[in-house]
Write an enzyme that holds these catalytic residues in place. Structure first.
Site, PDB file in Angstrom:
ATOM      1  N   PHE A 119       0.809  -1.227   0.000  1.00  0.00           N
ATOM      2  CA  PHE A 119       0.000   0.000   0.000  1.00  0.00           C
ATOM      3  C   PHE A 119       0.839   1.272   0.000  1.00  0.00           C
ATOM      4  CE2 PHE A 119       0.676  -0.053   4.606  1.00  0.00           C
ATOM      5  CZ  PHE A 119       0.657   1.294   4.941  1.00  0.00           C
ATOM      6  N   LYS A 120       2.118   1.160   0.334  1.00  0.00           N
ATOM      7  CA  LYS A 120       2.984   2.331   0.388  1.00  0.00           C
ATOM      8  C   LYS A 120       3.070   3.053  -0.958  1.00  0.00           C
ATOM      9  CE  LYS A 120       4.533   1.259   4.655  1.00  0.00           C
ATOM     10  NZ  LYS A 120       4.050  -0.075   5.005  1.00  0.00           N
ATOM     11  N   ASP A 121       2.841   2.330  -2.067  1.00  0.00           N
ATOM     12  CA  ASP A 121       2.891   2.957  -3.392  1.00  0.00           C
ATOM     13  C   ASP A 121       1.832   4.047  -3.550  1.00  0.00           C
ATOM     14  OD1 ASP A 121       4.987   1.502  -4.661  1.00  0.00           O
ATOM     15  OD2 ASP A 121       3.633  -0.199  -4.976  1.00  0.00           O
TER      16      ASP A 121
END
Ligand code: PLP
Length: 468
Positions: A119-121
């Protein structure tokens, strides 16, 4: 269909001593100069009509309306829309964060369709473009310095790949992340990407970053910029998918979001969505055996223990930095926050005042998933639904199921693609069809990294060698 607040927001430190900032400056800040974290002085509320209209809007359109109240006049609506559009072009699913319906009462919110499978993207693709826009305008350069428990690092490396003027220094705990997580970072062979494996755990890496950033002079002279989850822009970007997913589910007021939690950035965004007017039931803090937050909610004692290495390494954390933003919001008093944080620093522990704990419990519940529960969950979902989970998502589901009420709808945030943890997952389900070609190809590439001691002077030396 406009937001209720039109004046640009001011950002204040949770410890009350650092100077107030506007958006354009706050996005480049890691830690505030007083050791606190920046937080908007108010939570902007969205009109109910606008929130209802999200049902027919795309992810990108929703993102525009959610982010706009946090931004000042330094960014036009057109530019904001353009950055949003470009940020999500590299995602492999048109919905950006699609919902996977398990049954009438359960969904997975898939946050792993970006270039580095976690999810960091979602935030990093946006921030890199946003920073690039401001830097180009002001003819400035930046050197990114960040710590990663496994996924922030690769998201930053891929995000800043197109920002040619910047060096990216990423610290990860040596041997404590999955081999695929490591390879996502170390196989990018570019002179301006420096991977540093620290002989220590993630909390050590995070402390090194905090130490280096607290040296104001050094930070200025090396033009260091922070991209860790304490960076406000990251939290902000994550609010969007709470609004998006609720807009796609009828009876959304019955939703409980379960979030595998480490540094408390992802779940904090859900709390903020609620403050902005999104009507849902509750947030569930899912932890693995590193359950400091579960213990805090249940007993009020926030006590740091040793970090245990688990199958969900991205949440092997005891120092949950963004929790400070919640405790600030629970008391709105910088001196209380400073006192608690001083205790945490000196005694590795603080006691949450009862009123603050009750406030937090009105928004959150929590649970712990053991190694065995994670394995059982992965195995069950594969056998029953033909869904392959990563270990973090399994933590979220296991905790969510223990905490949700029968009438509630469980939405678990699926924070990573299982292929990023293929070594763990394939042992549990004896199947490898979930491993993608992209991940397989990483195994064939050469890796680049430096191994260093847990010492800020050693890191500074590495920065000095690269940055004149
Ligand atoms: C970072 C991460 C988490 C935890 O998010 P926080 O914002 O640190 O609480 C959970 N799962 C995965 C896969 C992650 O990369």
């Amino acid at each position: 269909m406009t937001t209720k607040n039109t004046k640009p927001l001011i950002y204040k430190s949770t410890r009350g001593q650092a100077k107030e900032l506007y958006f354009k400056d706050v996005i480049f800040e890691g830690l505030a100069s007083d050791g606190g974290l920046y937080i908007p002085s108010i939570w902007p509320e969205l009109d109910n009509d606008l929130i209802s209209a999200f049902k027919t809007m795309s992810y990108q359109e929703i993102a525009f309306h959610v982010l706009k109240p946090y931004i000042d006049t330094s960014l036009t609506d057109e530019k904001l829309k353009e950055i949003i559009r470009e940020s999500y072009m590299s995602f492999t699913n048109d919905e950006i964060t699609p919902l996977n319906k398990i049954d009438e009462k359960e969904y997975l919110l898939e946050l792993f369709h970006g270039p580095t499978y976690a999810f960091k993207d979602i935030a990093m693709q946006f921030i890199s473009r946003l920073m690039d826009y401001y830097l180009t305008l002001d003819n400035k350069k930046i050197n990114i310095l960040g710590a990663t428990s496994g996924d922030t690092g690769s998201a930053a490396i891929y995000g800043f790949e197109s920002v040619k003027s910047s060096n990216v220094f990423i610290l990860h705990p040596y041997d404590l992340i999955s081999p695929t997580q490591r390879k996502f970072m170390t196989t990018v062979s570019s002179k301006n990407i420096i991977n540093i494996a620290i002989k220590g755990n993630f909390d050590d890496c995070q402390n090194l970053i905090k130490e280096i950033f607290s040296d104001e002079e050094y930070k200025k002279s090396k033009q260091l910029g922070a991209i860790n989850s304490i960076n406000w822009a990251r939290i902000m970007c994550q609010i969007t998918y709470y609004f998006y997913s609720a807009s796609r589910i009828s009876d959304s007021e019955k939703i409980v979001f379960s979030v595998p939690t480490g540094n408390f950035g992802d779940i904090l965004a859900g709390y903020i969505a609620k403050k902005m007017g999104l009507n849902f039931s509750k947030l569930i803090i899912g932890t693995n055996e590193n359950n400091i937050l579960d213990r805090t909610l249940k007993t009020g004692e926030h006590t740091i223990k040793d970090v245990i290495s688990t199958s969900s390494p991205s949440i092997d954390i005891q120092i949950s930095s963004n929790f400070e933003r919640l405790i600030y919001d629970a008391c709105k008093d910088a001196s209380t926050v400073s006192e608690l944080m001083t205790n945490l620093k000196n005694k590795k522990s603080y006691t949450l005042p009862t009123k603050m704990r009750e406030y937090i419990q009105s928004y959150f519940s929590s649970d712990t998933a053991t190694k065995k529960e994670v394995e059982e969950t992965i195995s069950n979902y594969f056998n029953t639904y033909k869904v392959t989970l990563d270990p973090h998502t399994a933590v979220g589901i296991a905790c969510g199921k223990k905490q949700k009420q029968p009438e509630e709808i469980l939405v678990t945030l699926s924070t990573a693609h299982p292929a990023k943890f293929k070594e763990t997952v394939s042992k549990i389900i004896s199947d490898e069809s979930f491993v993608t070609e992209k991940v397989r190809s990483l195994d064939k590439l050469e890796e680049h990294m430096i191994i260093a001691n847990n010492s800020s002077s050693e890191i500074k030396k590495l920065i000095d060698e690269q940055v004149a």
